[in-house]
Motif scaffolding. Structure first.
Motif, PDB file in Angstrom:
ATOM      1  N   GLY A  80       0.804  -1.214   0.000  1.00 37.82           N
ATOM      2  CA  GLY A  80       0.000   0.000   0.000  1.00 37.82           C
ATOM      3  C   GLY A  80       0.832   1.256   0.000  1.00 37.82           C
ATOM      4  O   GLY A  80       2.008   1.243   0.382  1.00 37.82           O
ATOM      5  N   VAL A  81       0.214   2.353  -0.428  1.00 36.59           N
ATOM      6  CA  VAL A  81       0.851   3.673  -0.446  1.00 36.59           C
ATOM      7  C   VAL A  81      -0.097   4.670   0.200  1.00 36.59           C
ATOM      8  O   VAL A  81      -1.273   4.723  -0.162  1.00 36.59           O
ATOM      9  CB  VAL A  81       1.165   4.128  -1.893  1.00 36.59           C
ATOM     10  N   TRP A  82       0.415   5.442   1.147  1.00 40.78           N
ATOM     11  CA  TRP A  82      -0.378   6.520   1.745  1.00 40.78           C
ATOM     12  C   TRP A  82       0.074   7.838   1.132  1.00 40.78           C
ATOM     13  O   TRP A  82       1.238   8.219   1.262  1.00 40.78           O
ATOM     14  CB  TRP A  82      -0.205   6.551   3.262  1.00 40.78           C
ATOM     15  N   VAL A  83      -0.830   8.522   0.479  1.00 37.12           N
ATOM     16  CA  VAL A  83      -0.519   9.785  -0.202  1.00 37.12           C
ATOM     17  C   VAL A  83      -0.830  10.939   0.750  1.00 37.12           C
ATOM     18  O   VAL A  83      -1.984  11.184   1.084  1.00 37.12           O
ATOM     19  CB  VAL A  83      -1.334   9.928  -1.502  1.00 37.12           C
ATOM     20  N   SER A  84       0.202  11.634   1.199  1.00 42.40           N
ATOM     21  CA  SER A  84       0.038  12.749   2.136  1.00 42.40           C
ATOM     22  C   SER A  84       0.861  13.933   1.637  1.00 42.40           C
ATOM     23  O   SER A  84       1.896  14.298   2.191  1.00 42.40           O
ATOM     24  CB  SER A  84       0.473  12.334   3.544  1.00 42.40           C
ATOM     25  N   ILE A  85       0.383  14.519   0.546  1.00 40.70           N
ATOM     26  CA  ILE A  85       1.037  15.642  -0.111  1.00 40.70           C
ATOM     27  C   ILE A  85      -0.025  16.658  -0.483  1.00 40.70           C
ATOM     28  O   ILE A  85      -1.224  16.368  -0.369  1.00 40.70           O
ATOM     29  CB  ILE A  85       1.810  15.174  -1.380  1.00 40.70           C
TER      30      ILE A  85
ATOM     31  N   ALA B 113      -4.141   4.987  -0.055  1.00 41.63           N
ATOM     32  CA  ALA B 113      -4.875   5.831   0.887  1.00 41.63           C
ATOM     33  C   ALA B 113      -4.471   7.267   0.612  1.00 41.63           C
ATOM     34  O   ALA B 113      -3.302   7.552   0.345  1.00 41.63           O
ATOM     35  CB  ALA B 113      -4.552   5.457   2.325  1.00 41.63           C
ATOM     36  N   VAL B 114      -5.448   8.155   0.664  1.00 42.84           N
ATOM     37  CA  VAL B 114      -5.156   9.561   0.355  1.00 42.84           C
ATOM     38  C   VAL B 114      -5.980  10.457   1.262  1.00 42.84           C
ATOM     39  O   VAL B 114      -7.150  10.205   1.517  1.00 42.84           O
ATOM     40  CB  VAL B 114      -5.455   9.869  -1.136  1.00 42.84           C
TER      41      VAL B 114
END
Length: 294
Positions: free
Chosen positions: A18-23, A43-44
């Motif tokens: 998984g990748v959590w996008v926090s930008i 996840a974003v």
């Protein structure tokens, strides 16, 4: 390990699931599409993207890749907001007749962020839009009216609003009002009140640094509000992470659907356009359903 780019990280860590996008919000689409192309669950933080069409495209890309897109609207996992949701679901208010939400940010984000896409409608209002719609059993607004202003000269020159009021009108007669601001000096102000046809109400009150009140001859005293979102919604963020882990392991599905995310985006954009044009915007929610189902 640290990597210079997301693509480098995806190539270097093929076992990651998984990748959590926090930008910043305007960068979400590219990161989501890249992660999906590598077969990773995503996840974003809200909003998924800055437009309805891009949000739909991201969900479609994840579906084609066989992965989930988990949009993290923190009110969906916050104990206070979910207690309000439970009160409404139990029927303790009767029919909902009015909802009022306040979102006053603190501290004001950097000017660079605001100029690059941090408008109050897509960046702030979407939180309350999504939560409010989650209370209503599928009823959708038919009209949006918003007024906004720029308190900072640089933002005013760029046409970016940092203060706004939004009203959503619903076919049932329900009216929703939202206050939005980037400039609270006294702390992170997050409130919501729901009023029902039987005269009952329930509300989310502000979170204080120390949950204690003192009273003396000089008056009633309490600590200041939470500084900002990391401490106010700490428990909600932890729950979001736990939920994403369960999604990756196949134990859960996202709380926010593609339909939910598209609607939040569309309503936020309608509010922005209303504020820019100075007119109410009629919403064709049939189009939202069509896009979300595509």
């Amino acid at each position: 390990n640290s990597f210079a780019t997301l693509e480098q990280a995806l190539i270097s860590a093929p076992a990651a699931k998984g990748v959590w996008v926090s930008i910043p919000s305007h960068m979400h689409k590219e990161a989501i599409l890249l992660a999906a192309s590598h077969g990773k669950h995503v996840a974003v933080e809200k909003p998924v993207t800055m437009s309805e069409a891009d949000t739909a495209r991201c969900y479609e890309a994840c579906e084609r890749a066989g992965v989930h897109l988990h949009c993290a609207f923190q009110r969906r996992t916050d104990p206070a907001y979910q207690a309000v949701a439970a009160e409404v679901a139990a029927g303790n208010l009767g029919a909902i007749t009015s909802i009022h939400a306040i979102f006053r940010d603190h501290p004001c984000p950097p000017m660079k962020f605001l100029l690059a896409g941090g408008d109050v409608f897509h960046d702030l209002a979407t939180h309350d839009i999504d939560f409010i719609l989650s209370l209503l059993g599928g009823e959708l607004p038919s009209e949006v009216y918003a007024r906004g202003a720029s308190m900072e000269p640089m933002l005013k020159k760029a046409g970016v609003m940092d203060t706004a009021t939004v009203v959503l009108g619903f076919p049932s007669g329900l009216n929703v009002s939202m206050e939005l601001s980037r400039n609270a000096s006294y702390g992170y102000d997050q409130r919501l009140e729901v009023f029902g046809s039987n005269g009952n109400m329930c509300a989310v009150e502000n979170s204080h640094k120390v949950p204690m009140v003192a009273g003396n001859s000089a008056g009633i005293h309490r600590s200041g509000l939470s500084y900002s979102f990391p401490d106010r919604f700490r428990e909600a963020y932890e729950s979001e992470l736990d939920l994403f882990a369960d999604i990756i392991e196949g134990k859960a599905t996202p709380k926010v659907t593609s339909h939910d995310a598209v609607m939040a985006s569309r309503i936020a954009e309608a509010a922005l356009q209303s504020a820019l044009k100075g007119i109410p915007i009629k919403l064709d929610m049939a189009k939202v359903l069509e896009v979300a189902a595509a």
